[in-house]
Scaffold this motif. Sequence first.
Motif, PDB file in Angstrom:
ATOM      1  N   GLN A 137      -1.551   9.423  -2.454  1.00 30.04           N
ATOM      2  CA  GLN A 137      -2.515   8.439  -2.952  1.00 30.04           C
ATOM      3  C   GLN A 137      -3.804   9.120  -3.413  1.00 30.04           C
ATOM      4  O   GLN A 137      -4.338   9.997  -2.743  1.00 30.04           O
ATOM      5  CB  GLN A 137      -2.825   7.410  -1.860  1.00 30.04           C
ATOM      6  N   ASP A 183       0.812  -1.219   0.000  1.00 26.01           N
ATOM      7  CA  ASP A 183       0.000   0.000   0.000  1.00 26.01           C
ATOM      8  C   ASP A 183       0.843   1.265   0.000  1.00 26.01           C
ATOM      9  O   ASP A 183       0.375   2.319  -0.444  1.00 26.01           O
ATOM     10  CB  ASP A 183      -0.918   0.017   1.230  1.00 26.01           C
ATOM     11  N   THR A 184       2.074   1.187   0.502  1.00 24.41           N
ATOM     12  CA  THR A 184       2.900   2.391   0.641  1.00 24.41           C
ATOM     13  C   THR A 184       4.112   2.425  -0.281  1.00 24.41           C
ATOM     14  O   THR A 184       4.813   3.426  -0.336  1.00 24.41           O
ATOM     15  CB  THR A 184       3.394   2.518   2.090  1.00 24.41           C
ATOM     16  N   HIS A 223      -3.957  10.611   2.709  1.00 26.01           N
ATOM     17  CA  HIS A 223      -2.646  10.277   3.288  1.00 26.01           C
ATOM     18  C   HIS A 223      -2.834  10.116   4.786  1.00 26.01           C
ATOM     19  O   HIS A 223      -3.548  10.891   5.403  1.00 26.01           O
ATOM     20  CB  HIS A 223      -1.617  11.384   3.004  1.00 26.01           C
ATOM     21  N   PRO A 224      -2.241   9.074   5.353  1.00 26.73           N
ATOM     22  CA  PRO A 224      -1.329   8.098   4.770  1.00 26.73           C
ATOM     23  C   PRO A 224      -2.042   7.140   3.835  1.00 26.73           C
ATOM     24  O   PRO A 224      -3.257   6.992   3.907  1.00 26.73           O
ATOM     25  CB  PRO A 224      -0.771   7.377   5.996  1.00 26.73           C
ATOM     26  N   PRO A 225      -1.279   6.480   2.975  1.00 31.04           N
ATOM     27  CA  PRO A 225      -1.880   5.552   2.012  1.00 31.04           C
ATOM     28  C   PRO A 225      -2.572   4.389   2.724  1.00 31.04           C
ATOM     29  O   PRO A 225      -2.184   3.985   3.828  1.00 31.04           O
ATOM     30  CB  PRO A 225      -0.683   5.061   1.198  1.00 31.04           C
ATOM     31  N   PHE A 273       4.771   5.394  -2.552  1.00 35.59           N
ATOM     32  CA  PHE A 273       5.182   6.638  -1.908  1.00 35.59           C
ATOM     33  C   PHE A 273       6.697   6.681  -1.768  1.00 35.59           C
ATOM     34  O   PHE A 273       7.341   7.694  -2.108  1.00 35.59           O
ATOM     35  CB  PHE A 273       4.518   6.751  -0.539  1.00 35.59           C
TER      36      PHE A 273
END
Length: 323
Positions: A218, A202-203, A228-230, A206
């Motif tokens: 995202q 998922d990250t 954010h966060p993703p 980034f």
Amino acid sequence: MTDYAWLSEVRSMVGREYGRIYAWDEVNPAMVRQWCEAMGVDNPLYTDPEYAATTEFGEVVAPPAMLQAWCLEGMHMNNYPPGSTDENPYEVLGLIEAQGYPAVVAVNSELTFDRYVRMGEKLYYTTLIKEVSEEKATALGTGFFVTQVMSFFSEKPEGDEKVGELMFRVIKFKPANQPKPVEKSESAVPKIKRPKPGISDDTRFFWEGCEAGELRIQQCNSCNKLQHPPGPVCSHCHSFELGYHVSKGSGELYSFVVMHYPEVPPFDYPNPIGLIQLDEGVRLPAGLVGVEPSALEIGQRVQVEFHTFDDEMTLPLFRPVSA
């Protein structure tokens, strides 16, 4: 052992009694309850009024082992209540330290009680310098035993009553053989690296963006909103169709904190950390560079720049810019 000339001043303090140190508060059930909770004491005599009423005391009483706690200064050193003495009962230790006995090899204390302390009593203690020993030899070096006695009293209209006593003994000593520091070459000292972030599916986009010099935020392919966060799903429409938007990296300082302690290598201190409100509308936490912590202001403009650490990790940091 040698009888040093300077010991005459130290020994002149033996028998001296220092003035009162008062308790900030009367003995009260709230502090008793908190102390018992912290120490794991479950005796109902201290916390259960109904049970205590059936005992010889007729009411809850304070735990004897809590005696010293009533007259402590609190979170700030030497912050004693009005009326307390400003004399320093530990000045005898300072005199011995000044003669080259800076270390403490051991301490011991004995707490004795004359009776239980009841709710509403106001306590104080005085300190007596009871004894300074001859110079003693230990395996670690030579030193002096200093014995102090703190006598605790309860204030009474008919005359103050002693309720307990604390004997405190410490040995101030001069180390016999101090080991020489081992010289190490800089190459022998391992370099502490910055901790790496946890990277998941998922990250990953980034962090790959950081390596490419892009601040990727995202974006949902269904509703086009940013987050954010993703995460694995859009927080707005719950779609799993996610991509990313390359931010310009400009925004403002929404909030910040300056870390002073504990100092954890390899970070520099004081260490300012900001919560950045990007112009695209999302917020992200990041380190701040190029600014004195005292000059930080909420709302000031910032711009992202990418810094590589340990030749393997690139992070987005933000630098304040002029209006």
